[in-house]
Design an enzyme around this catalytic site. Structure first.
Site, PDB file in Angstrom:
ATOM      1  N   HIS A  20       0.829  -1.197   0.000  1.00  0.00           N
ATOM      2  CA  HIS A  20       0.000   0.000   0.000  1.00  0.00           C
ATOM      3  C   HIS A  20       0.869   1.255   0.000  1.00  0.00           C
ATOM      4  CE1 HIS A  20      -3.254   2.602   2.049  1.00  0.00           C
ATOM      5  NE2 HIS A  20      -3.427   2.613   0.742  1.00  0.00           N
ATOM      6  N   ASP A  28       8.419   6.946 -20.726  1.00  0.00           N
ATOM      7  CA  ASP A  28       8.761   6.860 -22.138  1.00  0.00           C
ATOM      8  C   ASP A  28      10.224   6.443 -22.279  1.00  0.00           C
ATOM      9  OD1 ASP A  28      10.315   9.224 -21.744  1.00  0.00           O
ATOM     10  OD2 ASP A  28       8.655  10.494 -22.363  1.00  0.00           O
ATOM     11  N   HIS A 106       7.208  18.838 -14.628  1.00  0.00           N
ATOM     12  CA  HIS A 106       8.002  17.708 -15.119  1.00  0.00           C
ATOM     13  C   HIS A 106       9.268  17.521 -14.273  1.00  0.00           C
ATOM     14  CE1 HIS A 106       9.307  14.624 -17.828  1.00  0.00           C
ATOM     15  NE2 HIS A 106      10.392  15.294 -18.187  1.00  0.00           N
TER      16      HIS A 106
END
Length: 139
Positions: A20, A28, A106
């Site tokens: 959990h 990518d 990002h």
């Protein structure tokens, strides 16, 4: 032989050992993977296997409760972003459990991925085709 969709032994083992709130990143072909984080490299060539295809198979075998996506994905790769959200929505509906989606930059995403139990590298070459899944429980 296994009856379920996931045949890759490394990925199957990873799913079986997740607890959990553990996190797993699917990325990518260009996502940096730091030393010390398990790398499961599925990439064969450009686009194989694809990001969405890999996400679908992983979700068929594991319970998630949270998703982290780079904010830039919405603008740079809107079609992939929509596909990802649709897959997550279908998974949530099929399990009857809500899935929380969080957006970060990002740069924050890359730093966060370093804490993943593993990073799965696909052959996807679409920019920002990356996601972090936080595992949930089936009960």
């Amino acid at each position: 032989m296994k009856k379920t969709r996931l045949l890759n032994s490394e990925l199957s083992y990873l799913v079986a050992t997740l607890g959990h709130t553990d996190e797993i990143t699917i990325g990518d072909a260009g996502l940096p993977i730091p030393e010390g984080v398990e790398r499961i490299d599925l990439a064969l060539t450009h686009g194989v296997p694809g990001f969405i295809q890999t996400v679908e198979v992983l979700l068929s075998e594991s319970q998630i409760e949270g998703v982290i996506i780079a904010e830039e994905t919405k603008q740079v790769s809107p079609e992939l972003h929509s596909q990802l959200l649709e897959v997550i929505k279908k998974d949530s509906e099929s399990t009857g459990k809500e899935t929380n989606v969080t957006y970060v930059s990002h740069e924050e995403f890359k730093v966060r991925s370093f804490d993943s139990k593993a990073i799965v590298r696909t052959g996807e070459c679409t920019p920002y085709a990356n996601v972090i899944f936080q595992t949930g429980v089936t009960f």
